[in-house]
Structure formats: structure tokens, C-alpha cells
Design a protein around this motif. Structure first.
Motif, mmCIF file in Angstrom:
data_model
loop_
_atom_site.group_PDB
_atom_site.id
_atom_site.type_symbol
_atom_site.label_atom_id
_atom_site.label_comp_id
_atom_site.label_asym_id
_atom_site.label_seq_id
_atom_site.Cartn_x
_atom_site.Cartn_y
_atom_site.Cartn_z
ATOM 1 N N ASN A 188 22.302 34.855 34.346
ATOM 2 C CA ASN A 188 22.940 34.427 35.611
ATOM 3 C C ASN A 188 24.441 34.168 35.460
ATOM 4 O OD1 ASN A 188 22.769 32.189 34.023
ATOM 5 N ND2 ASN A 188 21.754 30.870 35.527
ATOM 6 N N ARG A 189 24.988 34.347 34.267
ATOM 7 C CA ARG A 189 26.423 34.134 34.075
ATOM 8 C C ARG A 189 27.215 35.318 34.622
ATOM 9 N NH1 ARG A 189 27.394 30.112 29.956
ATOM 10 N NH2 ARG A 189 29.596 30.708 30.060
ATOM 11 N N GLU A 190 28.398 35.048 35.156
ATOM 12 C CA GLU A 190 29.201 36.111 35.758
ATOM 13 C C GLU A 190 29.766 37.063 34.703
ATOM 14 O OE1 GLU A 190 32.223 34.934 38.535
ATOM 15 O OE2 GLU A 190 30.820 33.620 39.601
ATOM 16 N N GLU A 191 30.191 36.507 33.553
ATOM 17 C CA GLU A 191 30.772 37.347 32.504
ATOM 18 C C GLU A 191 29.679 38.176 31.847
ATOM 19 O OE1 GLU A 191 30.609 33.966 32.724
ATOM 20 O OE2 GLU A 191 32.030 33.142 31.255
ATOM 21 N N ARG A 192 30.054 39.359 31.418
ATOM 22 C CA ARG A 192 29.069 40.228 30.781
ATOM 23 C C ARG A 192 28.743 39.742 29.365
ATOM 24 N NH1 ARG A 192 30.728 45.588 30.306
ATOM 25 N NH2 ARG A 192 28.634 46.363 30.622
ATOM 26 N N TYR A 193 29.753 39.187 28.692
ATOM 27 C CA TYR A 193 29.539 38.636 27.348
ATOM 28 C C TYR A 193 30.143 37.227 27.294
ATOM 29 C CZ TYR A 193 28.331 43.425 26.264
ATOM 30 O OH TYR A 193 27.731 44.656 26.271
ATOM 31 N N PRO A 194 29.465 36.256 27.912
ATOM 32 C CA PRO A 194 30.051 34.917 28.018
ATOM 33 C C PRO A 194 30.122 34.184 26.678
ATOM 34 C CG PRO A 194 27.810 34.934 28.889
ATOM 35 C CD PRO A 194 28.156 36.353 28.586
ATOM 36 N N GLU A 195 31.158 33.368 26.570
ATOM 37 C CA GLU A 195 31.288 32.429 25.456
ATOM 38 C C GLU A 195 30.461 31.215 25.854
ATOM 39 O OE1 GLU A 195 35.019 29.970 23.754
ATOM 40 O OE2 GLU A 195 35.453 32.071 24.237
ATOM 41 N N ILE A 196 29.643 30.709 24.945
ATOM 42 C CA ILE A 196 28.760 29.600 25.340
ATOM 43 C C ILE A 196 28.919 28.396 24.414
ATOM 44 C CG2 ILE A 196 27.042 31.147 26.387
ATOM 45 C CD1 ILE A 196 25.418 29.997 23.688
ATOM 46 N N ILE A 197 28.483 27.246 24.922
ATOM 47 C CA ILE A 197 28.461 26.017 24.124
ATOM 48 C C ILE A 197 27.025 25.836 23.653
ATOM 49 C CG2 ILE A 197 28.803 23.510 24.212
ATOM 50 C CD1 ILE A 197 30.816 24.151 26.579
ATOM 51 N N ILE A 198 26.821 25.991 22.342
ATOM 52 C CA ILE A 198 25.439 26.008 21.832
ATOM 53 C C ILE A 198 24.746 24.656 21.998
ATOM 54 C CG2 ILE A 198 25.804 27.932 20.258
ATOM 55 C CD1 ILE A 198 26.032 25.904 17.968
ATOM 56 N N GLN A 199 25.542 23.579 22.054
ATOM 57 C CA GLN A 199 24.951 22.241 22.237
ATOM 58 C C GLN A 199 24.260 22.107 23.600
ATOM 59 O OE1 GLN A 199 27.900 22.925 21.038
ATOM 60 N NE2 GLN A 199 28.278 21.772 19.156
ATOM 61 N N LYS A 200 24.575 23.043 24.525
ATOM 62 C CA LYS A 200 23.979 22.966 25.871
ATOM 63 C C LYS A 200 22.805 23.939 26.051
ATOM 64 C CE LYS A 200 28.120 21.446 28.375
ATOM 65 N NZ LYS A 200 29.073 21.788 29.448
ATOM 66 N N MET A 201 22.363 24.551 24.943
ATOM 67 C CA MET A 201 21.310 25.572 25.074
ATOM 68 C C MET A 201 20.029 25.045 25.718
ATOM 69 S SD MET A 201 20.806 28.551 22.257
ATOM 70 C CE MET A 201 21.253 27.618 20.822
ATOM 71 N N ARG A 202 19.659 23.827 25.380
ATOM 72 C CA ARG A 202 18.411 23.274 25.943
ATOM 73 C C ARG A 202 18.475 23.183 27.460
ATOM 74 N NH1 ARG A 202 16.941 18.299 21.818
ATOM 75 N NH2 ARG A 202 16.523 19.607 20.010
ATOM 76 N N ILE A 203 19.610 22.646 27.952
ATOM 77 C CA ILE A 203 19.691 22.476 29.408
ATOM 78 C C ILE A 203 19.986 23.795 30.126
ATOM 79 C CG2 ILE A 203 20.284 20.013 29.387
ATOM 80 C CD1 ILE A 203 23.215 20.831 29.766
ATOM 81 N N GLN A 204 20.488 24.786 29.376
ATOM 82 C CA GLN A 204 20.801 26.072 30.019
ATOM 83 C C GLN A 204 19.630 27.057 29.980
ATOM 84 O OE1 GLN A 204 24.427 27.000 27.894
ATOM 85 N NE2 GLN A 204 25.724 26.212 29.528
ATOM 86 N N GLY A 205 18.493 26.622 29.469
ATOM 87 C CA GLY A 205 17.342 27.520 29.471
ATOM 88 C C GLY A 205 16.371 27.305 28.335
ATOM 89 N N ASP A 206 16.812 26.653 27.255
ATOM 90 C CA ASP A 206 15.963 26.343 26.110
ATOM 91 C C ASP A 206 15.098 27.549 25.688
ATOM 92 O OD1 ASP A 206 15.210 24.667 24.080
ATOM 93 O OD2 ASP A 206 13.567 23.759 25.204
ATOM 94 N N GLY A 228 19.404 26.916 15.730
ATOM 95 C CA GLY A 228 18.055 26.385 15.901
ATOM 96 C C GLY A 228 18.033 24.895 16.201
ATOM 97 N N ARG A 229 19.067 24.196 15.752
ATOM 98 C CA ARG A 229 19.128 22.741 15.952
ATOM 99 C C ARG A 229 19.273 22.362 17.417
ATOM 100 N NH1 ARG A 229 24.201 21.552 12.967
ATOM 101 N NH2 ARG A 229 24.068 19.531 14.002
ATOM 102 N N PHE A 230 19.749 23.290 18.238
ATOM 103 C CA PHE A 230 20.053 22.945 19.627
ATOM 104 C C PHE A 230 19.019 23.496 20.616
ATOM 105 C CE2 PHE A 230 24.133 22.876 17.340
ATOM 106 C CZ PHE A 230 24.412 21.517 17.480
ATOM 107 N N THR A 231 17.808 23.772 20.112
ATOM 108 C CA THR A 231 16.697 24.151 21.001
ATOM 109 C C THR A 231 15.501 23.273 20.616
ATOM 110 O OG1 THR A 231 15.702 25.792 19.517
ATOM 111 C CG2 THR A 231 17.495 26.557 20.927
ATOM 112 N N HIS A 232 14.484 23.281 21.458
ATOM 113 C CA HIS A 232 13.293 22.485 21.143
ATOM 114 C C HIS A 232 12.407 23.175 20.107
ATOM 115 C CE1 HIS A 232 13.936 19.997 24.902
ATOM 116 N NE2 HIS A 232 13.655 19.110 23.984
#
Length: 266
Positions: A188-206, A228-232
């Protein structure tokens, strides 16, 4: 005199079948070879690693983003094969002063089959092109039967670290993920290759799976551990980037690879 339109809609006119080809895209170099055009290919990039012997038999004209214009000009090409994503508009415009630059634009399987058909018409290799189209369609159908009962898994497909970047929407990689019943959490991100914050992976889809591509970045076990530390509960898998991002004839191998990938995940 024959007129053709490339995948950006640019009209090209040729008096004869183009005989001297410079290819600026690794997967398209492989396709041209598979269509029986080895003798016509005069220049390739340093990233064109398939077929292997091209490194020693073809002229290397730079990379995909930085090309050596003079080397290309001296090769006296009839046509240069480029791609909207791989090569910059600036490079295409510069090269257009040398000869026609045919630009492909591949996001879907249909785009891929269109490119193969176009090359068949352009280089008088219609029969060979049709064979590859038929083979890919057959392999795709076979894979759809294989995948239909597999559960949908949420995934994040990483292409880069420092900063971390993933495949987003409107990419060929995302289409390949869909084929595999993988739901891209960054689709759902607008950019084709977005830069992401890995600490937010859980809330962004886990994700259930973290896929680390073998190209263009050399991921290590340290990256896998950190992510791996930033997912459940995500399982981290190193995957062959060529199978997810190379279009052209590579899809035949990709569908077989995907089956093995699912077996290893299971």
C-alpha cells in the motif's frame, strides 16, 4: 521499412531487421540469447551474467545506470534495448542520439509476454518467441495448480540495507509475490521501493515471512537476526533475487524455484 511501438508507446522505424544489439538489462540479455540472437548481441552491461560466457565474448559497456557512451557508439548498434526501471530517462535520451532505443516496461506477466512477442517481431524470431510464450504460460498454469491450496502468508521482501528498503507496489517483484500467495505488507506504499523503519514492522503488518533478496544487496545472517527482532514470529528466508526480479525467459526457472521455496518453508 517496418514500424513498431515499444512498451512506452515510442514509435521506431527500421529499414532492415536490427542486426547489432546492445542490451542494457541483464534479464533481457538472457532472453535475447534464448531467442537465438547470440550472434547479434554486440554489447552488454557488467551485470549481464547469463549466459556466463558473454563476459568474455561480448563488449562490456558499463552498468545499467552508468553507461560508457563512446564504447556504445563505437559498436555501431542498430538498436539498444533498455528498460524503464533499470535505465534512467537521461541515459535513454543520450543513447537515442546513437540509434533507436527500445524501452520495455514490465510489471505484470502480460507485460512480460508482450515483450517476448515484440522481440519476436522486431528481430524476426516469431517462432522462437511463441515457443517461449507457450512454455511460460504452461509453467504458470502448472504453478497455479500447485499454489491454489497454499495458505496466504504476509511477507516483507527486502532489497537493501543501510537504509532498509523493500519492494512495494507496481513492481515485478510484487507480482511474483502475489503468484506465490504472499501478501506484501508494503504493497500500500506509494513508492515502488520504499525506505522503511524496521522497528515499525509489527504495526505495519507483522509479516509471517521476511524475504532477503540475493541482489542487489548482499544480506547476511546479522541482517536476518536484526530484522527478526522486530516481528512477533516471522521466519527469515534468503531468496534468489533473480527468480523474483528477472523477467523474460527466466520465468520458466522461477516457477520451479518457487515450488522448492514453498516446500522449504513448509
Amino acid at each position: 521499412m517496418k514500424t513498431f511501438a515499444d512498451q512506452l508507446g515510442t514509435i521506431h522505424t527500421f529499414e532492415n531487421i536490427p542486426k547489432r544489439i546492445v542490451s542494457l538489462v541483464p534479464s533481457q540479455t538472457e532472453l535475447l540469447y534464448d531467442l537465438g540472437l547470440e550472434e547479434s548481441i554486440v554489447g552488454i552491461t557488467k551485470f549481464c551474467v547469463h549466459p556466463f560466457h558473454f563476459k568474455s565474448t561480448k563488449k562490456i559497456i558499463g552498468g545499467t545506470k552508468k553507461v560508457h557512451f563512446e564504447k556504445i557508439r563505437l559498436l555501431q548498434p542498430d538498436i539498444i534495448i533498455a528498460n524503464k526501471e533499470e535505465n534512467t530517462q537521461e541515459v535513454v535520451e543520450q543513447l537515442s542520439k546513437i540509434c533507436p532505443v527500445w524501452v520495455t516496461d514490465i510489471i505484470t506477466l502480460e507485460d512480460n509476454l508482450k515483450m517476448i512477442t515484440d522481440f519476436g517481431l522486431l528481430f524476426n524470431k516469431r517462432t522462437e518467441a511463441q515457443k517461449w510464450v507457450d512454455k511460460i504460460n504452461f509453467a504458470h498454469q502448472n504453478f497455479l495448480n500447485f499454489i491454489k491450496d497454499k495458505e496466504v502468508l504476509k511477507v516483507a521482501y527486502f532489497i537493501w540495507a543501510n537504509p532498509y528498503m523493500v519492494a512495494g507496489n507496481n513492481t515485478f517483484i510484487n507480482e511474483m509475490l502475489k503468484f506465490n500467495n504472499f501478501q506484501n505488507i508494503y504493497e500500500n506504499r506509494e513508492e515502488r521501493y520504499p525506505e522503511i523503519i524496521i522497528q515499525k514492522m509489527r504495526i505495519q503488518g507483522d509479516p509471517d515471512l521476511i524475504l532477503l533478496s540475493s541482489e542487489p544487496f548482499p544480506f547476511t545472517d546479522e541482517h536476518a537476526f536484526e530484522l527478526g527482532r522486530f516481528t512477533h514470529h516471522a521466519k527469515t528466508v534468503f531468496v534468489d533475487g533473480e527468480m523474483f526480479s528477472w523477467y523474460g525467459s527466466r520465468l520458466i526457472k522461477a516457477f520451479d524455484y518457487f515450488k522448492k521455496l514453498h516446500e522449504s518453508i513448509a
